[in-house]
Design a protein around this motif. Structure first.
Motif, short mmCIF file in Angstrom:
data_model
loop_
_atom_site.label_atom_id
_atom_site.label_comp_id
_atom_site.label_asym_id
_atom_site.label_seq_id
_atom_site.Cartn_x
_atom_site.Cartn_y
_atom_site.Cartn_z
N LEU A 238 -101.83 -71.51 63.95
CA LEU A 238 -102.40 -70.17 63.79
C LEU A 238 -103.92 -70.21 63.67
O LEU A 238 -104.63 -69.37 64.23
N ARG A 241 -105.62 -70.96 67.06
CA ARG A 241 -105.52 -69.80 67.97
C ARG A 241 -106.50 -68.72 67.53
O ARG A 241 -107.14 -68.07 68.34
N SER A 242 -106.60 -68.53 66.21
CA SER A 242 -107.53 -67.54 65.68
C SER A 242 -108.98 -67.94 65.92
O SER A 242 -109.85 -67.08 65.99
N ILE A 433 -108.26 -57.73 61.44
CA ILE A 433 -107.56 -58.94 61.02
C ILE A 433 -106.08 -58.87 61.36
O ILE A 433 -105.50 -57.80 61.53
N THR A 488 -101.51 -55.97 61.85
CA THR A 488 -102.86 -55.96 62.42
C THR A 488 -103.58 -54.74 61.85
O THR A 488 -103.06 -53.62 61.90
N ARG A 513 -115.83 -64.74 64.57
CA ARG A 513 -114.48 -65.03 64.10
C ARG A 513 -114.51 -65.41 62.63
O ARG A 513 -115.38 -66.16 62.20
N MET A 515 -111.94 -66.40 58.96
CA MET A 515 -110.66 -66.73 58.31
C MET A 515 -110.72 -66.23 56.88
O MET A 515 -111.78 -66.31 56.23
N ALA A 525 -106.65 -63.80 59.54
CA ALA A 525 -107.76 -64.20 60.42
C ALA A 525 -108.12 -63.02 61.28
O ALA A 525 -107.30 -62.13 61.52
N GLY A 526 -109.36 -62.98 61.74
CA GLY A 526 -109.75 -61.83 62.54
C GLY A 526 -111.11 -61.96 63.16
O GLY A 526 -111.68 -63.06 63.22
N PHE A 552 -107.86 -62.69 69.69
CA PHE A 552 -109.07 -63.17 69.06
C PHE A 552 -110.02 -63.73 70.11
O PHE A 552 -110.60 -64.78 69.92
#
Length: 552
Positions: A238, A241-242, A433, A488, A513, A515, A525-526, A552
């Motif tokens: 995760l 990927r974020s 996020i 989301t 980005r 966390m 994360a966002g 993201f």
């Protein structure tokens, strides 16, 4: 300036429109060109006299406690210009040089992730040995030394785990960096720690990566412990990927412990495949490779009698197919400081910083600013992956030696940028996020540790703006009372201690980005949507926002 003068200046800036600010920036660019021309001619007397004649500039500095928006104050060039006359080297067309460099082999940053004891360091150490990056004499020494302490199976891991504590404990604690090449690619390898205690170090390393290898342990019970609750397999996947990694190779390691069972291999990729799809990875961007880091099977070569049921690529063949991401060469120079120390490269004196260039280019002789603070320095020397160079570009991991810079102005997470194009700083921003598998829903006032690359700062989620449909981007609910798992949402975040340099995802994907962690776990994360607070804008849905929300 006295307090009355400062207030008048601040008031005039707030009342001015965007055109006024643009005029100030244009004046600054002209002044920078003037200084450049004078410096190139080495006219000391004219350079000194120019300090008093150059107009003031705008530079973002720390804001008052009661504001969250970026504050602008006028600071004189007398404070900011390096005191010594630096002779600029001959200007280089960095973009043209970069094209020449990648014409032969494309450079990529590769991070290796996975649950603790999955065999990441052993697998990559064996790969480096088979590629000739570790000589025979050194390898025999690792074998003898590891056998003396009863850990002979760790010999290949010691290629990357170099500290005494890491070798004694048998775990990676910090990011290890090595270089290697395949037929078509030039890799910078980042071996990330798998233990949950060192997740901040893992985030710091993974934020520098373009592509990734996820290592899982095929041993019965070990895969399950890493994949189920409290394991790091899911969290690591995760996180990367974020952080923007889209291409992934899953190395199903230690298959020798289950006698190279195809049924076990199929069971693992079925469970992992479903999860990785939910995490946002596209199926055509994931490859599964059965292998053994200890025996070396299917890393570079494969024995037909052992893996007779598998006809796919070896590990080295698969990572040679990774595609490089688009580099932001034309964007303003940005480097997030991962570390710094007093002293220079080789015989050069100064302050040295390390980090990855997120966007733009840099070359020796150029002036940079440190944000926050606005302190300036000149690049006197630089190396790319420990090799001396006159220039570097987006994607490069570099060491820069800077002159005329006070080391007290540097912090982990500071941003180096051109003085004419500073990074915004803020303590209050809007973010979109995705909430992970949290035990307690996120509510207003929820305390978190915010991570942006190597930087981590305490913060609070002070407002839940809305919940969004991740597939369409449409607002489902405004001002929700809480955010459950897999939600989301758009939220307002306020830092607890100090403003930090931050850009929106739209302006710079790498610096946009974030966390959010709490109690040793990643809760969300966002991406950063807006840093122009205290105003709050209604953010309309568009295709770029949709990309930011889901991928993201």
């Amino acid at each position: 300036m006295n307090n009355g003068t400062k207030k008048n200046i601040d008031a005039s800036i707030k009342e001015s429109d965007d055109d006024d600010i643009e005029i100030l920036e244009e004046e600054y660019k002209e002044n920078e060109q003037l200084k450049f021309d004078i410096g190139a001619l080495s006219l000391d007397s004219e350079a000194k006299s120019s300090k008093t004649s150059v107009s003031n500039i705008t530079t973002p500095i720390k804001e008052p406690e009661n504001q969250g928006a970026v504050s602008l104050h006028l600071l004189s060039n007398e404070q900011k210009t390096p005191k010594t006359n630096i002779k600029f080297s001959k200007r280089i067309d960095v973009i043209e040089e970069y094209k020449k460099r990648v014409a032969d082999k494309l450079p990529l940053n590769l991070v290796v992730i996975g649950h603790v004891d999955a065999g990441k360091s052993t697998l990559m150490g064996h790969l480096l040995y088979l590629l000739g990056e570790v000589n025979e004499r050194a390898m025999r020494q690792y074998e003898r030394d590891s056998s003396k302490i009863g850990k002979s199976s760790f010999a290949y891991a010691w290629v990357l785990d170099e500290t005494g504590e890491e070798r004694n404990r048998g775990i990676t604690m910090d990011i290890a960096i090595r270089k290697f090449e395949t037929e078509n690619r030039r890799f910078t390898l980042l071996d990330a720690p798998g233990h949950r205690d060192f997740i901040p170090n893992m985030i710091s390393g993974a934020s520098q990566a373009d592509v990734s290898i996820l290592v899982v342990d095929a041993t019965v019970g070990e895969f399950e412990s890493g994949f189920e609750a409290n394991g790091q397999t899911k969290e690591h996947a995760l996180l990367i990927r974020s952080l923007g990694v889209q291409q992934l190779v899953v190395a199903v390691n230690k298959l020798d412990t289950v006698k190279w069972s195809k049924a076990r291999y199929d069971e693992i990729i079925e469970k992992l495949g479903a999860f990785l799809s939910q995490a946002g990875f596209k199926k055509d961007k994931i490859a599964y490779i059965p292998c053994s880091g200890l025996t070396g099977e299917n890393i570079i070569h494969r024995s037909p009698d052992i893996l007779n049921w598998y006809s796919g690529e070896t590990l080295i063949q698969q990572i040679d197919k990774f595609e490089p991401p688009t580099r932001l060469l034309e964007n303003p120079f940005r480097l997030s400081v991962a570390d710094f120390f007093k002293g220079g490269i080789g015989n050069v004196s100064g302050v040295t910083v390390t980090g990855r260039i997120e966007s733009g280019t840099i070359q020796t002789g150029e002036e940079i600013a440190v944000i926050p603070g606005g302190e300036r320095g000149v690049v006197k020397a630089l190396t790319i992956n420990e090799e001396s160079s006159k220039w570097a570009a987006a994607g490069d991991s570099v060491m820069l030696t800077l002159t005329e810079l006070d080391i007290l102005q540097l912090k982990i997470g500071s941003i180096l940028c051109p003085p004419s194009q500073p990074v915004p700083i803020t303590s209050h921003f809007l973010a979109r996020i995705v909430v992970f598998d949290v035990k307690i829903p996120i509510t207003r006032g929820f305390p978190v540790i915010l991570h942006r690359q190597s930087l981590n700062e305490p913060a609070n989620i002070i407002k839940l703006v809305d919940i969004i449909n991740k597939n369409t981007g449409e607002i489902v609910k405004k001002n929700p009372r809480h955010l459950p798992k897999s939600t989301t949402a758009t939220v307002e975040i306020k830092l607890s201690n100090r403003p930090i340099p931050l850009e929106t995802f739209k302006d710079n994907k790498e610096l946009g980005r974030i966390m959010l962690r709490k109690g040793g776990e990643t809760v969300a994360a966002g991406v950063v949507v807006d840093v122009s607070f205290p105003k709050l804008l209604d953010i309309a849905y568009d295709t770029n926002s949709h990309f930011a929300l889901y991928l993201f």
